[in-house]
Scaffold this motif. Structure first.
Motif, PDB file in Angstrom:
ATOM      1  N   THR A  36      21.897-131.430  27.963  1.00  0.00           N
ATOM      2  CA  THR A  36      21.932-130.165  28.682  1.00  0.00           C
ATOM      3  C   THR A  36      22.962-130.275  29.791  1.00  0.00           C
ATOM      4  O   THR A  36      23.599-131.312  29.937  1.00  0.00           O
ATOM      5  CB  THR A  36      20.541-129.801  29.236  1.00  0.00           C
ATOM      6  N   LYS A  37      23.130-129.235  30.569  1.00  0.00           N
ATOM      7  CA  LYS A  37      24.147-129.254  31.622  1.00  0.00           C
ATOM      8  C   LYS A  37      23.715-128.382  32.791  1.00  0.00           C
ATOM      9  O   LYS A  37      22.754-127.612  32.700  1.00  0.00           O
ATOM     10  CB  LYS A  37      25.488-128.769  31.069  1.00  0.00           C
ATOM     11  N   LYS A  38      24.446-128.498  33.872  1.00  0.00           N
ATOM     12  CA  LYS A  38      24.166-127.707  35.062  1.00  0.00           C
ATOM     13  C   LYS A  38      24.262-126.220  34.732  1.00  0.00           C
ATOM     14  O   LYS A  38      25.185-125.769  34.061  1.00  0.00           O
ATOM     15  CB  LYS A  38      25.152-128.068  36.169  1.00  0.00           C
ATOM     16  N   GLY A  39      23.272-125.469  35.216  1.00  0.00           N
ATOM     17  CA  GLY A  39      23.238-124.027  34.972  1.00  0.00           C
ATOM     18  C   GLY A  39      22.388-123.619  33.785  1.00  0.00           C
ATOM     19  O   GLY A  39      22.074-122.433  33.626  1.00  0.00           O
ATOM     20  N   SER A  40      21.993-124.582  32.942  1.00  0.00           N
ATOM     21  CA  SER A  40      21.175-124.264  31.773  1.00  0.00           C
ATOM     22  C   SER A  40      19.768-123.850  32.209  1.00  0.00           C
ATOM     23  O   SER A  40      19.213-124.382  33.171  1.00  0.00           O
ATOM     24  CB  SER A  40      21.084-125.470  30.842  1.00  0.00           C
ATOM     25  N   VAL A  41      19.186-122.913  31.485  1.00  0.00           N
ATOM     26  CA  VAL A  41      17.809-122.479  31.726  1.00  0.00           C
ATOM     27  C   VAL A  41      16.921-123.131  30.669  1.00  0.00           C
ATOM     28  O   VAL A  41      17.167-122.978  29.467  1.00  0.00           O
ATOM     29  CB  VAL A  41      17.688-120.944  31.668  1.00  0.00           C
ATOM     30  N   LEU A  42      15.909-123.856  31.131  1.00  0.00           N
ATOM     31  CA  LEU A  42      15.059-124.629  30.235  1.00  0.00           C
ATOM     32  C   LEU A  42      13.649-124.067  30.188  1.00  0.00           C
ATOM     33  O   LEU A  42      13.107-123.631  31.207  1.00  0.00           O
ATOM     34  CB  LEU A  42      14.981-126.092  30.700  1.00  0.00           C
ATOM     35  N   ALA A  43      13.060-124.080  29.008  1.00  0.00           N
ATOM     36  CA  ALA A  43      11.627-123.809  28.861  1.00  0.00           C
ATOM     37  C   ALA A  43      10.894-125.145  28.917  1.00  0.00           C
ATOM     38  O   ALA A  43      11.492-126.213  28.746  1.00  0.00           O
ATOM     39  CB  ALA A  43      11.355-123.107  27.537  1.00  0.00           C
ATOM     40  N   GLY A  45       9.308-128.232  27.738  1.00  0.00           N
ATOM     41  CA  GLY A  45       9.430-128.942  26.465  1.00  0.00           C
ATOM     42  C   GLY A  45      10.813-128.947  25.874  1.00  0.00           C
ATOM     43  O   GLY A  45      11.041-129.593  24.842  1.00  0.00           O
ATOM     44  N   ASP A  46      11.764-128.257  26.498  1.00  0.00           N
ATOM     45  CA  ASP A  46      13.139-128.271  25.992  1.00  0.00           C
ATOM     46  C   ASP A  46      13.735-129.671  26.088  1.00  0.00           C
ATOM     47  O   ASP A  46      13.467-130.419  27.038  1.00  0.00           O
ATOM     48  CB  ASP A  46      14.015-127.293  26.771  1.00  0.00           C
ATOM     49  N   LEU A  47      14.575-130.025  25.125  1.00  0.00           N
ATOM     50  CA  LEU A  47      15.234-131.323  25.105  1.00  0.00           C
ATOM     51  C   LEU A  47      16.196-131.449  26.277  1.00  0.00           C
ATOM     52  O   LEU A  47      17.003-130.560  26.534  1.00  0.00           O
ATOM     53  CB  LEU A  47      15.994-131.506  23.786  1.00  0.00           C
ATOM     54  N   VAL A  48      16.103-132.579  26.987  1.00  0.00           N
ATOM     55  CA  VAL A  48      16.982-132.854  28.119  1.00  0.00           C
ATOM     56  C   VAL A  48      17.977-133.961  27.775  1.00  0.00           C
ATOM     57  O   VAL A  48      19.154-133.878  28.076  1.00  0.00           O
ATOM     58  CB  VAL A  48      16.158-133.236  29.364  1.00  0.00           C
ATOM     59  N   ALA A  49      17.467-135.020  27.143  1.00  0.00           N
ATOM     60  CA  ALA A  49      18.329-136.159  26.811  1.00  0.00           C
ATOM     61  C   ALA A  49      17.735-136.927  25.643  1.00  0.00           C
ATOM     62  O   ALA A  49      16.518-136.899  25.417  1.00  0.00           O
ATOM     63  CB  ALA A  49      18.494-137.073  28.021  1.00  0.00           C
ATOM     64  N   ALA A  69      21.429-129.467  39.251  1.00  0.00           N
ATOM     65  CA  ALA A  69      22.373-130.563  39.517  1.00  0.00           C
ATOM     66  C   ALA A  69      22.188-131.655  38.476  1.00  0.00           C
ATOM     67  O   ALA A  69      21.094-131.849  37.945  1.00  0.00           O
ATOM     68  CB  ALA A  69      22.166-131.122  40.918  1.00  0.00           C
ATOM     69  N   VAL A  70      23.271-132.367  38.201  1.00  0.00           N
ATOM     70  CA  VAL A  70      23.245-133.501  37.269  1.00  0.00           C
ATOM     71  C   VAL A  70      24.113-134.602  37.838  1.00  0.00           C
ATOM     72  O   VAL A  70      25.239-134.354  38.282  1.00  0.00           O
ATOM     73  CB  VAL A  70      23.785-133.107  35.871  1.00  0.00           C
ATOM     74  N   ASN A  71      23.575-135.842  37.872  1.00  0.00           N
ATOM     75  CA  ASN A  71      24.396-136.988  38.239  1.00  0.00           C
ATOM     76  C   ASN A  71      24.050-138.159  37.327  1.00  0.00           C
ATOM     77  O   ASN A  71      23.285-137.999  36.368  1.00  0.00           O
ATOM     78  CB  ASN A  71      24.219-137.357  39.724  1.00  0.00           C
ATOM     79  N   TYR A  72      24.597-139.323  37.639  1.00  0.00           N
ATOM     80  CA  TYR A  72      24.415-140.480  36.776  1.00  0.00           C
ATOM     81  C   TYR A  72      22.944-140.864  36.645  1.00  0.00           C
ATOM     82  O   TYR A  72      22.486-141.305  35.596  1.00  0.00           O
ATOM     83  CB  TYR A  72      25.213-141.663  37.322  1.00  0.00           C
ATOM     84  N   HIS A  73      22.180-140.688  37.732  1.00  0.00           N
ATOM     85  CA  HIS A  73      20.790-141.141  37.751  1.00  0.00           C
ATOM     86  C   HIS A  73      19.797-140.091  37.274  1.00  0.00           C
ATOM     87  O   HIS A  73      18.825-140.414  36.593  1.00  0.00           O
ATOM     88  CB  HIS A  73      20.395-141.584  39.170  1.00  0.00           C
ATOM     89  N   SER A  74      19.990-138.846  37.657  1.00  0.00           N
ATOM     90  CA  SER A  74      18.947-137.866  37.391  1.00  0.00           C
ATOM     91  C   SER A  74      19.492-136.465  37.162  1.00  0.00           C
ATOM     92  O   SER A  74      20.651-136.168  37.476  1.00  0.00           O
ATOM     93  CB  SER A  74      17.952-137.835  38.565  1.00  0.00           C
ATOM     94  N   LEU A  75      18.591-135.630  36.630  1.00  0.00           N
ATOM     95  CA  LEU A  75      18.874-134.230  36.398  1.00  0.00           C
ATOM     96  C   LEU A  75      17.844-133.426  37.190  1.00  0.00           C
ATOM     97  O   LEU A  75      16.637-133.672  37.075  1.00  0.00           O
ATOM     98  CB  LEU A  75      18.783-133.927  34.907  1.00  0.00           C
ATOM     99  N   THR A  76      18.297-132.494  38.014  1.00  0.00           N
ATOM    100  CA  THR A  76      17.411-131.729  38.884  1.00  0.00           C
ATOM    101  C   THR A  76      17.152-130.351  38.291  1.00  0.00           C
ATOM    102  O   THR A  76      18.090-129.618  37.972  1.00  0.00           O
ATOM    103  CB  THR A  76      18.015-131.581  40.298  1.00  0.00           C
TER     104      THR A  76
END
Length: 381
Positions: A36-43, A45-49, A69-76
Motif C-alpha cells: 500500500t502507499k501513503k494516501g490509500s484508504v484501507l478497510a 483487514g486490507d492487505l498492508v504488506a 505516513a510510511v517509513n522504513y520501520h512503520s506505516l501509520t
C-alpha cells in the motif's frame, strides 16, 4: 553454577479483556514487502504488506482508515472508526494442497509448520515466558478456535499422533490431541525443548510444532475467513485483545499505567522481548506481553568486555558458547560466529539475562543472524 528456576505457571486472573480501539495505528513493516502507499484508504483487514519468505504470513490493517505516513520501520494509519471490512475467504471448503496453504498465508498465518507430511504434531501449550499467561488463557477460553485450528492443521499434515504439551498438573485438553504434562519452567517452553520433552528425541524427523497462540489464529481464520489482525497480550497481570499496530502510548493511557523517566518498556517477554524506541511504536502480532521495568530494578546493558566467567555457557540450553558467538558478531565476523554454533541458538535470552558484565549477548546474536539473512537475500536477488 547459578541455578535459578523461572516459573511459567501464570494462571489468568480473569477473562480476556478488550482494549479501547486506538485512533492511530503504527504497523511495523520493517523487512516486509509493502503493498500500500501513503494516501490509500484501507478497510479493516486490507492487505498492508507481504512477508518476503515463502512461508511467512501477510500483514493486514487491524482497523479501517487512511494511510498518513510510511517509513522504513512503520506505516501509520489514521483510523476512521468505520465498520467496513474485507470479504471473508472460505478456507474451510478448500481442499488440502497449495491453494489452501497460499490462502492461509495471505490471511496472515505463518504456514512454515503446516507444510509437508508430519508423523507427529506437537502443540506447545506452555506460556512463552515468565509473566506471560496468554497460552493458559487461550487453553481455558479458546476452545472453539483451538478445535478448528487443530482440525485445519491435521487436514494439512495428516499426523499419526497429535500431542498437546501442557503444564504438568493442568487439567487442559483439545479434542483430537493427547495431553502430556511437562515442567512449566523457562526455558522449557521453547519449541525445541518442548519437542524433546514429549518425544524424548532432539530434532526428530517428520515432527512439527505449533504454539497455542498460532493454533488459535489458525482456527479463527478457518472459522471466519478473515485475516489475523490482533494479538493477545499480558499487561499488568491481565490479558487483553489488542489490534496489531496499537501504539504503546495508547495502551498506557487506556489502562492508566504510569511510566517514570528512565523506565524501560519491553514488548514481548522479560527474556526475549525488545525494549521500545518510542511510545508511538506499535505492537506486533508476536508481542504477547508488555512490561515496565524501573530504572533501578535491573542493571543497564552495556558494551563491556567479556569477563570469561562462563556463566552464559552454563545457562545455555542449546549447549553453545554465547560469549564467543557474541564476540564474533560484535566485530562482524559472521562466518566464525556460525562456526561456533550461531544457528543452533534458540534465542532464549538466558545468556544476556545472566551475564555479569551486562553485555547485550542476545542482541549481538540476533544482529549476526539478521546480517547473514540479508546477505543471503541479496545474493539471490
Amino acid at each position: 553454577m547459578l541455578k535459578i528456576h523461572y516459573s511459567l505457571d501464570q494462571k489468568p486472573a480473569d477473562s480476556i479483556r478488550d482494549l479501547e480501539p486506538p485512533k492511530v495505528l503504527n504497523i511495523s513493516v520493517r523487512n516486509l514487502v509493502l503493498k500500500t502507499k501513503k494516501g490509500s484508504v484501507l478497510a479493516k483487514g486490507d492487505l498492508v504488506a507481504e512477508h518476503p519468505s515463502p512461508c511467512g504470513g501477510a500483514c493486514h490493517a487491524a482497523l479501517g482508515g487512511k494511510v498518513k505516513a510510511v517509513n522504513y520501520h512503520s506505516l501509520t494509519v489514521e483510523c476512521s472508526g468505520g465498520a467496513e471490512t474485507v470479504e471473508p475467504v472460505d478456507v474451510a471448503s478448500m481442499g488440502k494442497g497449495s491453494e489452501l496453504i497460499r490462502a492461509l498465508q495471505e490471511l496472515g498465518v505463518d504456514v512454515s509448520p503446516l507444510s509437508g507430511r508430519a508423523e507427529v504434531l506437537v502443540i506447545n501449550g506452555l506460556n512463552p515466558e515468565p509473566g506471560v499467561s496468554v497460552a493458559q488463557q487461550l487453553l481455558r477460553d479458546g476452545g472453539e478456535e483451538l478445535r478448528a485450528g487443530l482440525d485445519m492443521a491435521r487436514k494439512l499434515l495428516s499426523p499419526d499422533r497429535t500431542i498437546l504439551a501442557a503444564p504438568k498438573g493442568e487439567a487442559v485438553s483439545i479434542p483430537g490431541a493427547e495431553t502430556v504434562g511437562i515442567r512449566a519452567k523457562y526455558p522449557y517452553s521453547l519449541d525445541a525443548l518442548v519437542v524433546r520433552a514429549v518425544t524424548r528425541k532432539e530434532f526428530p524427523e517428520h515432527t512439527r510444532v505449533i504454539n497455542v497462540m498460532d493454533l488459535f489464529d489458525l482456527g479463527k481464520v478457518a472459522l471466519t475467513g478473515l485475516p489475523v489482525t490482533e494479538t493477545f497480550m499480558t499487561i499488568d497481570g491481565h490479558n487483553y485483545r489488542v489490534p496489531v499496530g496499537t501504539p504503546v502510548r495508547h495502551i498506557l493511557e487506556a489502562l492508566e499505567l504510569n511510566v517514570e523517566p528512565g523506565d524501560t518498556i519491553v514488548l514481548g517477554g522479560p527474556f526475549r522481548g525488545e525494549s521500545i524506541y518510542s511510545l508511538d511504536q506499535g505492537v506486533k502480532k508476536e508481542d504477547y506481553g508488555m512490561f515496565i521495568t524501573s530504572s533501578d530494578a535491573i542493571p543497564e546493558v552495556q558494551d563491556a568486555a567479556c569477563m570469561n566467567c562462563g556463566e552464559c555457557v552454563l545457562q545455555c540450553p542449546a549447549r553453545v558458547q554465547p560469549h564467543l558467538i557474541s564476540r564474533y558478531a560484535e566485530y562482524e565476523r559472521f562466518e566464525e560466529a556460525e562456526r561456533y554454533g550461531l544457528n543452533s541458538c534458540f534465542e532464549c535470552g538466558l545468556c544476556a539475562f545472566n551475564c555479569f558484565a551486562r553485555r547485550p549477548l542476545l542482541q549481538y546474536i540476533r544482529f549476526a543472524k539478521a546480517q547473514i539473512r540479508a546477505k543471503g537475500q541479496g545474493t539471490k536477488a
